[in-house]
Design an enzyme around this catalytic site. Sequence first.
Site, PDB file in Angstrom:
ATOM      1  N   ARG A 180      -3.798  20.049   2.373  1.00 50.81           N
ATOM      2  CA  ARG A 180      -4.447  20.368   1.088  1.00 50.81           C
ATOM      3  C   ARG A 180      -5.628  21.305   1.323  1.00 50.81           C
ATOM      4  O   ARG A 180      -6.342  21.156   2.316  1.00 50.81           O
ATOM      5  CB  ARG A 180      -4.961  19.093   0.411  1.00 50.81           C
ATOM      6  CG  ARG A 180      -3.871  18.297  -0.270  1.00 50.81           C
ATOM      7  CD  ARG A 180      -4.405  16.976  -0.792  1.00 50.81           C
ATOM      8  NE  ARG A 180      -3.815  15.870  -0.070  1.00 50.81           N
ATOM      9  CZ  ARG A 180      -4.216  14.612  -0.154  1.00 50.81           C
ATOM     10  NH1 ARG A 180      -5.224  14.288  -0.941  1.00 50.81           N
ATOM     11  NH2 ARG A 180      -3.618  13.664   0.542  1.00 50.81           N
TER      12      ARG A 180
ATOM     13  N   ASN B 194       0.864  -1.178   0.000  1.00 49.19           N
ATOM     14  CA  ASN B 194       0.000   0.000   0.000  1.00 49.19           C
ATOM     15  C   ASN B 194       0.906   1.234   0.000  1.00 49.19           C
ATOM     16  O   ASN B 194       1.424   1.639   1.029  1.00 49.19           O
ATOM     17  CB  ASN B 194      -0.876  -0.065   1.268  1.00 49.19           C
ATOM     18  CG  ASN B 194      -1.861   1.068   1.358  1.00 49.19           C
ATOM     19  OD1 ASN B 194      -1.733   2.089   0.692  1.00 49.19           O
ATOM     20  ND2 ASN B 194      -2.855   0.887   2.212  1.00 49.19           N
TER      21      ASN B 194
ATOM     22  N   LEU C  50      -3.658  17.404  13.448  1.00 50.33           N
ATOM     23  CA  LEU C  50      -4.701  17.958  14.318  1.00 50.33           C
ATOM     24  C   LEU C  50      -4.297  17.956  15.799  1.00 50.33           C
ATOM     25  O   LEU C  50      -4.706  18.834  16.560  1.00 50.33           O
ATOM     26  CB  LEU C  50      -6.003  17.167  14.124  1.00 50.33           C
ATOM     27  CG  LEU C  50      -7.195  17.714  14.870  1.00 50.33           C
ATOM     28  CD1 LEU C  50      -7.661  19.043  14.281  1.00 50.33           C
ATOM     29  CD2 LEU C  50      -8.344  16.720  14.853  1.00 50.33           C
TER      30      LEU C  50
ATOM     31  N   GLU D 283      -7.631  -0.799   5.160  1.00 45.69           N
ATOM     32  CA  GLU D 283      -7.443  -0.904   3.708  1.00 45.69           C
ATOM     33  C   GLU D 283      -6.682  -2.180   3.341  1.00 45.69           C
ATOM     34  O   GLU D 283      -7.032  -2.866   2.384  1.00 45.69           O
ATOM     35  CB  GLU D 283      -6.673   0.307   3.187  1.00 45.69           C
ATOM     36  CG  GLU D 283      -7.502   1.576   3.176  1.00 45.69           C
ATOM     37  CD  GLU D 283      -6.699   2.817   2.831  1.00 45.69           C
ATOM     38  OE1 GLU D 283      -5.517   2.898   3.221  1.00 45.69           O
ATOM     39  OE2 GLU D 283      -7.261   3.702   2.177  1.00 45.69           O
TER      40      GLU D 283
ATOM     41  N   ARG E  95      -2.604  -1.746  -3.477  1.00 44.64           N
ATOM     42  CA  ARG E  95      -3.531  -0.625  -3.600  1.00 44.64           C
ATOM     43  C   ARG E  95      -3.019   0.234  -4.749  1.00 44.64           C
ATOM     44  O   ARG E  95      -1.863   0.661  -4.752  1.00 44.64           O
ATOM     45  CB  ARG E  95      -3.530   0.190  -2.304  1.00 44.64           C
ATOM     46  CG  ARG E  95      -4.210   1.515  -2.446  1.00 44.64           C
ATOM     47  CD  ARG E  95      -4.248   2.226  -1.107  1.00 44.64           C
ATOM     48  NE  ARG E  95      -4.791   3.544  -1.244  1.00 44.64           N
ATOM     49  CZ  ARG E  95      -4.143   4.665  -0.906  1.00 44.64           C
ATOM     50  NH1 ARG E  95      -2.927   4.603  -0.422  1.00 44.64           N
ATOM     51  NH2 ARG E  95      -4.714   5.825  -1.047  1.00 44.64           N
TER      52      ARG E  95
ATOM     53  N   HIS F 117     -13.896   9.788   5.697  1.00 49.11           N
ATOM     54  CA  HIS F 117     -12.496   9.359   5.834  1.00 49.11           C
ATOM     55  C   HIS F 117     -11.693  10.618   6.132  1.00 49.11           C
ATOM     56  O   HIS F 117     -11.473  11.459   5.262  1.00 49.11           O
ATOM     57  CB  HIS F 117     -12.016   8.686   4.534  1.00 49.11           C
ATOM     58  CG  HIS F 117     -10.588   8.234   4.612  1.00 49.11           C
ATOM     59  ND1 HIS F 117     -10.224   6.916   4.717  1.00 49.11           N
ATOM     60  CD2 HIS F 117      -9.427   8.936   4.628  1.00 49.11           C
ATOM     61  CE1 HIS F 117      -8.913   6.822   4.793  1.00 49.11           C
ATOM     62  NE2 HIS F 117      -8.405   8.041   4.733  1.00 49.11           N
TER      63      HIS F 117
ATOM     64  N   HIS G 268      -9.958   7.178  -2.043  1.00 46.46           N
ATOM     65  CA  HIS G 268     -10.191   6.518  -0.747  1.00 46.46           C
ATOM     66  C   HIS G 268     -11.281   5.460  -0.865  1.00 46.46           C
ATOM     67  O   HIS G 268     -11.924   5.102   0.128  1.00 46.46           O
ATOM     68  CB  HIS G 268     -10.647   7.519   0.346  1.00 46.46           C
ATOM     69  CG  HIS G 268      -9.586   8.481   0.800  1.00 46.46           C
ATOM     70  ND1 HIS G 268      -9.889   9.771   1.156  1.00 46.46           N
ATOM     71  CD2 HIS G 268      -8.259   8.331   0.966  1.00 46.46           C
ATOM     72  CE1 HIS G 268      -8.769  10.391   1.531  1.00 46.46           C
ATOM     73  NE2 HIS G 268      -7.774   9.534   1.413  1.00 46.46           N
TER      74      HIS G 268
END
Length: 408
Positions: free
Chosen positions: A249, A7, A292, A392, A99, A216, A188
């Site tokens: 972003r 991934n 965060l 995932e 992925r 997500h 995603h």
Amino acid sequence: MKILVLNAGSSSQKSSFYDLTGDALPIDPPEPLWSAQIDWNDREDSATLKVKTAHGEVFEESYRSTSKSADTLKALQTLWSGNTQVIQNPNQIDIVGHRVVHGGTDYVQSTWVNAEVKASIERLAEFAPIHNPANLAGIESIEQILGADTPQVAVFDTAFHAHLPPAAYVYSGAYEWLAQGIRRYGFHGISHQYCAQRAAQILDRDLQSLKLITCHLGNGCSLAAIRDGLSIDTTMGFTPLDGLMMGSRSGSIDPGILIHLLRHSDCTVDRLDHLLNYNSGLLGISGISNDLRQITAAIAKNNDRAQLAFDLFVHSLRAHIGSMLASLGGLDVLVFTAGIGENSAAIRAATCEAFGFLGLSLDLAQNNSEPIDRDIADANSHVRVLVIHTQEDWSIAQECYRMASKSS
Ligand code: AMP
């Protein structure tokens, strides 16, 4: 069946190794036998490989980076020939699942890798210049080490959004854009699909009967509106820059700003690209971090820009949930997942507060209890609210298992 999952992200390459014995897939996601991650530093001149086994052993190794594909190859070899040796013999790997971020409109489900698939992944690097080359490098590294006959499966992040209706995927610019491949793809998808399926499982409901919004919220952030088990709307678009405000972003902004900057400042296309992808979002507004946790710590010290970044993030999230809600025409389940969604009770509470008019209410004690794979809505809420740990890699391993079972 022993399945290796690769991934690749923009600054990391994760891998997991699953051993699926028995005739059916387990209902609860199993722990991989081990998982590994290569992280590159900002300058991409050094890399760290970290391997964790299911028994809690951790191995770490750092090296000078030559190129990402060379590092990936080296890291894979380390897994069976270096200090770690978590794979005793590479020939014990039955299937490798990857992925792949962009499958365009060609790949609406997982597929066995062959020369044509590799050429498509390379061609679609035009639309995903950071991710698709890394995904291809992973596929080629496996061919180099295990031989071209090793069965490999590509699982596409865009595939889950293949059923968006035209009104959701066509951009309201020039009609000719469609023929040029300029449309909403959404990303995603592996995570959104996994969370929708897991939500139905946790609630013991039929997925087909539920209207869900999956949030997500990691370093990249996106929403999916899911009805009849299919994604019918999503916030990321032609690129993963669209939609929600993210770690670094911008998400959606007035396109007129870009024209203004290009016309009236010394901003070049490359600088704009860097600004919007790496220096905007939580980082750009706070001036502190894309993480965060650091924003929250700064808010505790009364930092105004950190507070503004938090408020903007919540505003963007609420506004886009509202838009997904309109596409769905109702809501049974709201799901929070990924780094922020799984860990930030404050973001979940602030977001949900806006949807009280739907009869959605949180059980605040549950919300604050570090819930994972649990319902945090109160008993009277008209909408269930779940926190789900996205998996995932496990999703990719399941796809490999299903593909192998179909062809045997
Ligand atoms: P992901 O891309 O899913 O790995 O998410 C990474 C992001 O999740 C980080 O940049 C943080 O912003 C966020 N995150 C991770 N852990 C926490 C936490 N305990 N509290 C708040 N945010 C977190």
